[in-house]
Design an enzyme around this catalytic site. Structure first.
Site, PDB file in Angstrom:
ATOM      1  N   LYS A 189       0.830  -1.190   0.000  1.00 51.19           N
ATOM      2  CA  LYS A 189       0.000   0.000   0.000  1.00 51.19           C
ATOM      3  C   LYS A 189       0.879   1.261   0.000  1.00 51.19           C
ATOM      4  CE  LYS A 189      -4.000  -2.183   0.260  1.00 51.19           C
ATOM      5  NZ  LYS A 189      -3.650  -3.581   0.413  1.00 51.19           N
ATOM      6  N   THR A 190       0.262   2.404  -0.270  1.00 49.88           N
ATOM      7  CA  THR A 190       1.015   3.661  -0.341  1.00 49.88           C
ATOM      8  C   THR A 190       1.727   3.953   0.972  1.00 49.88           C
ATOM      9  OG1 THR A 190      -0.589   4.495  -1.932  1.00 49.88           O
ATOM     10  CG2 THR A 190       0.821   6.121  -0.867  1.00 49.88           C
TER      11      THR A 190
END
Length: 395
Positions: A189-190
């Site tokens: 994920k970011t």
């Protein structure tokens, strides 16, 4: 020498390492001040009243279903293009999943898909919808929420792909058109915290229930005690050792180590998002010569995306090949790819529960989608390399 390219990976800086080391040297490795600090930082980023951190995005989905008191006989509408955890959360509490179709170009469900799914609920009682923001783009929440409210449905956004995105004037997670929103902080994920998740909400009652459920259902708040004879001494003071469990919860807590990393990562969210947007723009330019057989995933009409993964749609038949051959060919060239996702209604468990279900939009999206590498530490020339090798494999 060219380096291998994963489809996604975390970016860990020296300040992230320092934050974790500081947590290791602190007095609390779990349920300590780093947890509170992360929740405050996430609430600020998502512009919401309460953020409740937990051990994973899956745990967050389960907690949201529990907080809504979903149970047997209740129907939860879930788009078929998502990770299995979105649907499984309904099953964990005994609810039934009614799958919704999606737009074949974006993979996103709309209000029209919700309405169609509701017509298939049969004898079930529709109670909630879990719309999924996909690849970094968001469902048109205002329209979907208006449709949901007309039918008396609770709304839980699965925003695990969309931390930092915006829908109109609202941040994703602000719950402007929902009861709760769910996030994941898995390494691809970011923002990463190893493993971790969170639920955001503007409803103080739901936030209190989420916190209770994530830690065994135990409360130490004297105002909530149900057994005064056990809880208080003769002078009416709470016994210092006492706690109560009125109903069972789960051990879904996040550690101070994870939260320290998460807080450090959140401080870099704007930088992460900006670089990912640059890489997506570079992909758009590089892919243009491969159109119409290869195109970027369709763009949602509204909102500002926070790109999580780079998905392209490929007409494999027109290219005279298969997705498996393309993935293997790219892997031989050091480029890892993935598919997000096999529609959940086609998984064996759910196929058995909804035999014969046809969702043409979800099937069309799945038939063409392929996830290419996208991560903060990627270089522009690596985007060109991925597309160049993709073209070679397809030809």
């Amino acid at each position: 020498m060219t380096r291998p390219l994963p489809y996604g990976r975390q970016f860990i800086d020296d300040d992230d390492i320092a934050a974790v080391v500081a947590a290791l040297k602190s007095d609390c490795l779990t349920t300590g001040p780093a947890v509170t600090a992360f929740e405050a930082a996430l609430a600020k980023v998502t512009e919401v009243a309460d953020a409740v951190v937990c051990s994973s995005g899956t745990a967050a989905l389960h907690l949201a279903a529990l907080a809504l008191d979903l149970g047997p006989g209740d129907a939860v509408i879930v788009p078929s293009v998502t990770f299995v955890a979105t649907a499984n959360a309904a099953r964990y509490v005994g609810g039934e999943v009614v799958f919704a179709d999606v737009d074949p170009a974006t993979g996103l469900m709309g209000s029209e898909h919700l309405e169609e799914a509701l017509r298939r609920c049969g004898g079930l009682v529709p109670k909630a919808v879990f719309p999924v923001h996909l690849n970094g783009q968001c469902v048109a929440m205002k329209a979907l929420s208006e449709a949901a409210r007309r039918h008396g449905l609770a709304v839980v956004e699965d925003a695990c792909h969309a931390l930092g995105s915006r829908q109109g004037e609202a941040a994703t997670g602000a719950c402007a058109w929902s009861d709760m929103a769910v996030f994941s902080f898995h390494p691809v994920k970011t923002v990463a915290m190893g493993e971790g998740g969170a639920v955001t909400t503007g409803d103080a009652r739901l936030a209190e229930r989420l916190r209770l459920l994530r830690s065994h259902g135990i409360t130490r708040d004297p105002d909530g005690f149900l057994q005064p004879d056990e809880a208080f001494d003769a002078e009416g003071r709470p016994n210092p050792w006492y706690y109560e469990m009125a109903s069972p919860g789960f051990n879904y807590r996040a550690s101070d180590l994870s939260c320290a990393l998460g807080t450090s990562q959140l401080a870099k969210l704007d930088r992460f998002m900006a670089r990912r947007a640059q890489l997506v723009a570079a992909y758009d330019r590089a892919l243009a010569p491969l159109a119409p057989r290869v195109v970027p995933v369709g763009r949602a009409a509204d909102g500002v995306p926070s790109w999580h993964i780079q998905v392209v749609l490929i007409d494999f038949a027109a290219c005279g090949t298969t997705r498996a051959k393309v993935m293997r060919g790219l892997a031989e060239r050091g480029i890892s790819t993935q598919v997000h996702y096999l529609p959940v209604h086609r998984q064996p468990y759910y196929r058995g529960r909804s035999p014969g279900l046809s969702l043409p939009g979800a099937d069309a999206y799945y038939d063409r989608c392929l996830t290419l590498p996208l991560f903060y530490g990627m270089e522009d020339d690596e985007v060109e390399r991925v597309v160049r090798e993709l073209g070679r494999v397809l030809s």
